[in-house]
Design a protein around this motif. Structure first.
Motif, short mmCIF file in Angstrom:
data_model
loop_
_atom_site.label_atom_id
_atom_site.label_comp_id
_atom_site.label_asym_id
_atom_site.label_seq_id
_atom_site.Cartn_x
_atom_site.Cartn_y
_atom_site.Cartn_z
N GLY A 93 38.12 22.74 26.48
CA GLY A 93 37.30 22.94 27.66
C GLY A 93 35.93 23.52 27.40
N VAL A 94 35.81 24.46 26.43
CA VAL A 94 34.51 25.08 26.18
C VAL A 94 33.50 24.06 25.66
CG1 VAL A 94 33.30 26.82 24.83
CG2 VAL A 94 35.50 27.39 25.89
N PRO A 171 40.85 21.67 34.00
CA PRO A 171 39.72 21.91 34.91
C PRO A 171 39.51 23.39 35.23
CG PRO A 171 41.03 20.07 35.69
CD PRO A 171 41.79 20.69 34.56
N PHE A 172 40.58 24.19 35.22
CA PHE A 172 40.44 25.60 35.51
C PHE A 172 39.77 26.37 34.37
CE2 PHE A 172 44.16 24.17 37.97
CZ PHE A 172 43.73 24.51 39.25
N VAL A 177 33.58 28.14 32.68
CA VAL A 177 32.66 28.11 31.54
C VAL A 177 31.39 27.36 31.91
CG1 VAL A 177 32.38 27.34 29.15
CG2 VAL A 177 34.57 28.28 29.90
N TRP A 178 31.53 26.25 32.61
CA TRP A 178 30.36 25.49 33.05
C TRP A 178 29.47 26.32 33.97
CZ3 TRP A 178 29.03 23.49 37.99
CH2 TRP A 178 27.96 22.60 37.98
N GLY A 218 38.44 31.71 32.88
CA GLY A 218 39.24 30.52 32.70
C GLY A 218 40.56 30.79 32.00
N SER A 219 40.53 31.65 30.99
CA SER A 219 41.76 31.97 30.24
C SER A 219 42.77 32.67 31.12
CB SER A 219 41.43 32.83 29.03
OG SER A 219 40.54 32.17 28.15
N LEU A 220 42.30 33.61 31.95
CA LEU A 220 43.21 34.34 32.83
C LEU A 220 43.84 33.40 33.86
CD1 LEU A 220 41.20 37.63 33.48
CD2 LEU A 220 43.14 37.29 31.94
N ILE A 221 43.03 32.49 34.40
CA ILE A 221 43.57 31.53 35.39
C ILE A 221 44.58 30.60 34.73
CG2 ILE A 221 42.97 29.62 36.91
CD1 ILE A 221 40.24 30.97 37.31
#
Length: 295
Positions: A93-94, A171-172, A177-178, A218-221
């Motif tokens: 994702g990143v 996507p989460f 990050v975006w 994002g990681s927590l989600i």
């Protein structure tokens, strides 16, 4: 001209923010805190398979979980698969969010829509799609047979669950990050390149420290959703590959042992909270150190 009636008492200025938030707080308490309180109280009730839930208090449900190796294995499997899902989502994702942020119009809008499009489809539908793709007669094994390889058993394994979780959770990771990348001035990276830094060094030294909050969010989600996921482990993991959410489901609807199911759910909630709080503290400390702030 004031619309207030003469002599009407107005709330103190310090209380106005709380009064404005009161409807949302009441709704939050009614829809989230109250059910959690009920589940917490239920977990301390005794249970008998002949009589059902008893009107007596006990710690037996928690002792059953903490003294049984079966539940330890379930929690361990849940957390390592959630961590692996989070790591894969970050690795994919990143860079994807970085490429997306550097695109011009109209491609940025098109690919952003492609990233968000899977969220419009039910998780159950996507899980069934993966079950057909990864099944014994699915396209994956047909492609392997086409190249002369033996069929591979993927369905009902941790591999299938992790693949589907990464697809659902990606996507989460991309969106936070975006969003962080949108706040960075591209001139900073360009300045690093003019100072003879390689593109990777410029990204690692200039861009990465500034998008740590997005990676953290994002990681927590992703971790929280993966650890509590039910549909994907239930459909792609089968009856043998259990995760905590599927065990809670079994205790509630198959065994009818509601107190034990409630105790497992509360333990999962507290374990998730402890892991996510520790991760948040660790990554925020790293971010402050890299950005020159107090640790």
């Amino acid at each position: 001209m004031s619309s207030l009636t003469p002599g009407a008492a107005t709330p103190p200025r310090s209380l106005r923010p709380y009064l404005l938030c009161a409807p949302a707080l009441v709704l939050f308490a009614a829809l989230l805190l109250a059910p959690l309180l009920i589940i917490g109280l239920l977990s301390f009730h005794a249970f008998d398979y002949n009589l059902g839930v008893l009107d007596s208090w006990t710690l037996h449900q928690y002792l059953s979980v903490f003294t049984d190796d079966y539940y330890y294995s379930i929690f361990f499997r849940t957390f390592w698969m959630s961590l692996l899902t989070t790591a894969l989502c970050a690795l994919i994702g990143v860079p994807e969010a970085y490429i997306l942020s550097r695109m011009g119009s109209p491609w940025k809008s098109i690919f952003l829509l492609i990233v968000l499009a899977p969220l419009l489809i039910s998780v159950v539908v996507r899980a069934f799609g993966w079950s057909m793709l990864l099944g014994p007669e699915g396209p994956v094994n047909q492609l392997l047979a086409l190249f002369g390889f033996d069929p591979v058993r993927i369905l009902y394994t941790p591999t299938a669950v992790v693949i589907a979780l990464v697809h659902v959770m990606l996507p989460f990771m991309i969106i936070p990050v975006w969003t962080s990348l949108q706040k960075i001035d591209p001139a900073l990276e360009a300045a690093a390149l003019t100072l003879n830094a390689s593109p990777f060094t410029a990204w690692r030294r200039v861009v990465l420290p500034q998008i740590v909050p997005g990676i953290l969010s994002g990681s927590l989600i992703v971790f929280g959703l993966a650890a509590s996921s039910f549909a994907i482990p239930g459909l792609l993991g089968g009856r043998r590959l259990k995760m905590v959410a599927t065990v809670v489901y079994d205790e509630y609807l198959h065994e009818l042992n509601w107190p034990l199911g409630a105790a497992i759910a509360i333990i999962l909630l507290l374990a998730n909270f402890a892991i996510m709080l520790s991760y948040n503290r660790l990554l925020e400390g790293f971010h402050r150190k890299r950005m020159g702030g107090p640790v």
